[in-house]
Design a protein around this motif. Structure first.
Motif, short mmCIF file in Angstrom:
data_model
loop_
_atom_site.label_atom_id
_atom_site.label_comp_id
_atom_site.label_asym_id
_atom_site.label_seq_id
_atom_site.Cartn_x
_atom_site.Cartn_y
_atom_site.Cartn_z
N MET A 57 0.85 -1.19 0.00
CA MET A 57 0.00 0.00 0.00
C MET A 57 0.89 1.24 0.00
O MET A 57 1.83 1.33 0.79
N VAL A 58 0.58 2.18 -0.89
CA VAL A 58 1.35 3.41 -0.99
C VAL A 58 0.43 4.62 -0.96
O VAL A 58 -0.79 4.50 -1.12
N THR A 63 -1.32 11.77 -0.23
CA THR A 63 -2.75 11.84 0.09
C THR A 63 -3.60 10.74 -0.54
O THR A 63 -4.61 10.36 0.03
N ARG A 64 -3.22 10.24 -1.71
CA ARG A 64 -4.06 9.28 -2.43
C ARG A 64 -3.52 7.87 -2.30
O ARG A 64 -2.42 7.57 -2.75
N PRO A 65 -4.31 6.96 -1.71
CA PRO A 65 -3.84 5.58 -1.56
C PRO A 65 -3.89 4.82 -2.89
O PRO A 65 -4.70 5.11 -3.76
N ALA A 66 -3.00 3.84 -2.99
CA ALA A 66 -3.00 2.91 -4.11
C ALA A 66 -2.47 1.57 -3.61
O ALA A 66 -1.68 1.51 -2.67
N CYS A 67 -2.94 0.51 -4.25
CA CYS A 67 -2.55 -0.85 -3.90
C CYS A 67 -1.73 -1.40 -5.05
O CYS A 67 -2.15 -1.35 -6.21
N ASP A 97 -1.79 2.75 9.00
CA ASP A 97 -2.69 3.35 8.02
C ASP A 97 -3.15 2.31 6.99
O ASP A 97 -4.31 2.29 6.60
N ALA A 98 -2.22 1.44 6.57
CA ALA A 98 -2.57 0.38 5.62
C ALA A 98 -3.59 -0.57 6.25
O ALA A 98 -4.55 -0.99 5.59
N GLU A 99 -3.41 -0.91 7.51
CA GLU A 99 -4.35 -1.79 8.20
C GLU A 99 -5.73 -1.14 8.32
O GLU A 99 -6.75 -1.78 8.09
#
Length: 163
Positions: A57-58, A63-67, A97-99
């Motif tokens: 996860m980044v 601000t914007r998550p991506a997998c 945060d990823a969790e």
């Protein structure tokens, strides 16, 4: 340790069942102390590391998550990911945060059935394999699935994102 089919519902497997996609679950010993969880999973499964993929996860531009789904023996190309996502930078998401975002514990994050949706990118090398292993939604559980079918069904972006 050899691969052994298992059962056990997770949000990931529930989503795959709902989608009607074929998959096989494989359990393995999870080593919380391993420095490279994907490589440890590959070794435990007796599978080539380039066929066992890790889910990362980044944050794009903080601000914007991506997998991202990349081979366990490769590193994520963060600059390329940022550019492909229309951003200037990409950084690894903090584990907590990823969790919170995915609903999974680190070491058990699956690209399937995450709590909140975010763009998903699959490294193009996955298409060289009939099936790949990705996390099935908990530590020590891998899901063997056809990458082409998953990418097509879920609308994943497929590109070279590993180095």
């Amino acid at each position: 340790m050899s691969k052994k089919p298992v059962s056990g519902a997770t949000p990931a497997t529930s989503l795959l069942d709902q989608a009607g996609l074929a998959y096989t679950l494989h359990a393995h010993e999870y080593d919380a102390d391993a420095s490279a969880k994907g490589l440890q999973a590959a070794e435990a499964l007796g599978a080539p590391p380039e066929q066992v993929f890790k889910t990362l996860m980044v944050l794009i531009d903080k601000t914007r998550p991506a997998c991202l789904i990349v081979p366990s023996n490769k590193r994520l190309a963060l600059k390329k990911v940022a550019a492909l996502q229309g951003g200037k930078s990409a950084s690894m998401m903090a584990p907590a945060d990823a969790e919170r975002l995915t609903g999974y514990k680190t070491g058990g994050i699956s690209p399937f059935g995450q709590r909140k949706t975010s763009p998903i990118m699959l490294d193009a090398s996955a298409l060289e394999h009939e099936t790949i292993y990705v996390n099935g939604g908990r530590r020590g559980l891998q899901c063997q699935i056809a990458p082409q079918a998953a990418a097509r069904h879920f609308g994943w972006t497929v590109d070279s994102i590993a180095e």
